[in-house]
Design a protein around this motif. Structure first.
Motif, PDB file in Angstrom:
ATOM      1  N   SER A  85      -6.176  12.823  75.508  1.00 32.23           N
ATOM      2  CA  SER A  85      -5.577  12.435  76.778  1.00 32.23           C
ATOM      3  C   SER A  85      -6.533  11.616  77.634  1.00 32.23           C
ATOM      4  O   SER A  85      -6.119  10.822  78.464  1.00 32.23           O
ATOM      5  N   GLY A  86      -7.833  11.847  77.438  1.00 31.12           N
ATOM      6  CA  GLY A  86      -8.809  11.141  78.246  1.00 31.12           C
ATOM      7  C   GLY A  86      -8.870  11.611  79.680  1.00 31.12           C
ATOM      8  O   GLY A  86      -9.510  10.997  80.518  1.00 31.12           O
ATOM      9  N   THR A  87      -8.208  12.715  79.976  1.00 28.48           N
ATOM     10  CA  THR A  87      -8.187  13.213  81.352  1.00 28.48           C
ATOM     11  C   THR A  87      -8.869  14.562  81.423  1.00 28.48           C
ATOM     12  O   THR A  87      -8.912  15.316  80.452  1.00 28.48           O
ATOM     13  N   ALA A  88      -9.402  14.875  82.608  1.00 32.69           N
ATOM     14  CA  ALA A  88     -10.034  16.175  82.808  1.00 32.69           C
ATOM     15  C   ALA A  88      -8.981  17.267  82.756  1.00 32.69           C
ATOM     16  O   ALA A  88      -7.804  17.046  83.036  1.00 32.69           O
ATOM     17  N   ASN A  89      -9.426  18.477  82.376  1.00 35.46           N
ATOM     18  CA  ASN A  89      -8.560  19.651  82.338  1.00 35.46           C
ATOM     19  C   ASN A  89      -7.412  19.514  81.339  1.00 35.46           C
ATOM     20  O   ASN A  89      -6.322  20.026  81.550  1.00 35.46           O
ATOM     21  N   CYS A  90      -7.654  18.766  80.258  1.00 35.34           N
ATOM     22  CA  CYS A  90      -6.669  18.693  79.184  1.00 35.34           C
ATOM     23  C   CYS A  90      -6.315  20.101  78.735  1.00 35.34           C
ATOM     24  O   CYS A  90      -7.185  20.961  78.594  1.00 35.34           O
ATOM     25  N   ALA A  91      -5.028  20.355  78.511  1.00 32.28           N
ATOM     26  CA  ALA A  91      -4.571  21.711  78.218  1.00 32.28           C
ATOM     27  C   ALA A  91      -5.224  22.288  76.979  1.00 32.28           C
ATOM     28  O   ALA A  91      -5.573  23.467  76.938  1.00 32.28           O
ATOM     29  N   MET A  92      -5.414  21.455  75.929  1.00 35.49           N
ATOM     30  CA  MET A  92      -6.032  21.973  74.714  1.00 35.49           C
ATOM     31  C   MET A  92      -7.462  22.415  74.971  1.00 35.49           C
ATOM     32  O   MET A  92      -7.944  23.386  74.384  1.00 35.49           O
ATOM     33  N   LEU A  93      -8.154  21.721  75.863  1.00 36.73           N
ATOM     34  CA  LEU A  93      -9.540  22.083  76.154  1.00 36.73           C
ATOM     35  C   LEU A  93      -9.602  23.431  76.873  1.00 36.73           C
ATOM     36  O   LEU A  93     -10.530  24.215  76.651  1.00 36.73           O
ATOM     37  N   GLU A  94      -8.617  23.722  77.708  1.00 41.35           N
ATOM     38  CA  GLU A  94      -8.570  25.046  78.344  1.00 41.35           C
ATOM     39  C   GLU A  94      -8.298  26.123  77.301  1.00 41.35           C
ATOM     40  O   GLU A  94      -8.845  27.226  77.377  1.00 41.35           O
ATOM     41  N   ASP A  95      -7.461  25.810  76.309  1.00 42.83           N
ATOM     42  CA  ASP A  95      -7.212  26.758  75.218  1.00 42.83           C
ATOM     43  C   ASP A  95      -8.525  27.092  74.498  1.00 42.83           C
ATOM     44  O   ASP A  95      -8.775  28.251  74.140  1.00 42.83           O
ATOM     45  N   ILE A  96      -9.350  26.080  74.277  1.00 42.87           N
ATOM     46  CA  ILE A  96     -10.629  26.287  73.595  1.00 42.87           C
ATOM     47  C   ILE A  96     -11.546  27.178  74.434  1.00 42.87           C
ATOM     48  O   ILE A  96     -12.192  28.094  73.908  1.00 42.87           O
ATOM     49  N   LEU A  97     -11.587  26.946  75.736  1.00 47.75           N
ATOM     50  CA  LEU A  97     -12.409  27.794  76.610  1.00 47.75           C
ATOM     51  C   LEU A  97     -11.912  29.235  76.554  1.00 47.75           C
ATOM     52  O   LEU A  97     -12.719  30.183  76.520  1.00 47.75           O
ATOM     53  N   ASP A  98     -10.600  29.434  76.561  1.00 45.74           N
ATOM     54  CA  ASP A  98     -10.058  30.789  76.436  1.00 45.74           C
ATOM     55  C   ASP A  98     -10.510  31.438  75.135  1.00 45.74           C
ATOM     56  O   ASP A  98     -10.833  32.626  75.093  1.00 45.74           O
ATOM     57  N   GLY A  99     -10.511  30.654  74.046  1.00 47.16           N
ATOM     58  CA  GLY A  99     -10.956  31.187  72.768  1.00 47.16           C
ATOM     59  C   GLY A  99     -12.410  31.597  72.790  1.00 47.16           C
ATOM     60  O   GLY A  99     -12.790  32.647  72.249  1.00 47.16           O
ATOM     61  N   LEU A 100     -13.246  30.789  73.434  1.00 42.11           N
ATOM     62  CA  LEU A 100     -14.671  31.125  73.537  1.00 42.11           C
ATOM     63  C   LEU A 100     -14.869  32.392  74.362  1.00 42.11           C
ATOM     64  O   LEU A 100     -15.701  33.247  74.013  1.00 42.11           O
TER      65      LEU A 100
END
Length: 236
Positions: free
Chosen positions: A109-124
């Motif tokens: 997406s090239g944008t901050a707070n991309c939903a998939m990136l939040e999913d990754i943080l949740d996984g971590l």
């Protein structure tokens, strides 16, 4: 041919020198299958950053291994390939920042707070707290990853509030809203977060089915926070 075997074969010997090449190869290996590319991108991201977080912390507990396996119900035929990727990520001299930057680009997406990136943080966070506590080195690691992903302090604090709350859960922090915000605006924010966290939305962006249990925990936290705020708004 299994997905991870296909990926390893496609990148050849370069994987033994830099795991970052694995993530870059996801774009080309699965270019003709966007849905599969999203799923593999998410899986590779979690493998890479989980391995780096384990290395940063210095200790890999059995609980953390189990938590990792909860995210990936790895079939027997994939186990060796996933283990190889995990070990490559741990051994690669490249820092976690290189991985995180490439993962952010995989989001697309090239944008901050991309939903998939939040999913990754949740996984971590799910893996980090598996042994009962998020250690400071783990928290520092996740915070730095979030910064590379483009999350500002307010949005990171919102995610953090779902997982780490030594002084009790703050429902306003979980929704990322100010206590003095009008309730109508709080409801609007809650509905937006709920829509982004719906299992159908996660599947659409490539999150594995196994991860949906973690997504359900996120939804439960959002619902509980909203109900708590709603109750506070009720007239005495």
């Amino acid at each position: 041919m299994s997905l991870f075997k296909r990926l390893i074969d496609a990148i050849g010997g370069t994987a033994s020198q830099a795991f970052a090449n694995v993530m870059e190869s996801v774009r080309t290996v699965f270019a003709g299958d966007p849905e599969m590319r999203r799923k593999v991108a998410f899986s590779v991201a979690m493998i890479a950053l989980s391995a780096k977080m384990a290395k940063a912390d210095g200790i890999v507990s059995q609980e953390e291994v189990t938590a990792f396996q909860e995210i990936f119900a790895i079939p027997d035929e994939e186990a060796a390939n996933v283990a190889r990727l995990y070990n490559l990520a741990k051994q690669d001299v490249a820092g976690f920042d290189v991985y995180a930057e490439r993962i952010a680009r995989l989001c697309g997406s090239g944008t901050a707070n991309c939903a998939m990136l939040e999913d990754i943080l949740d996984g971590l966070f799910h893996i980090a707290k598996a042994d009962g506590v998020v250690h400071q080195k783990e928290l520092d690691f996740i915070a730095l990853v979030a910064d590379i992903f483009g999350f500002d302090e307010r949005n990171f604090d919102r995610i953090l509030a779902r997982h780490v709350h030594p002084d009790g859960i703050d429902p306003f922090a979980v929704l990322g809203v100010s206590p003095d915000l009008p309730f109508a605006e709080i409801r609007k924010k809650y509905r937006k977060l709920a829509a982004e966290s719906h299992p159908d939305a996660l599947q659409a962006r490539g999150v594995p089915e196994e991860f949906l249990a973690i997504a359900n925990d996120r939804m439960a936290a959002l619902n509980a926070a909203y109900r708590a705020i709603e109750k506070q708004q009720e007239p005495a």
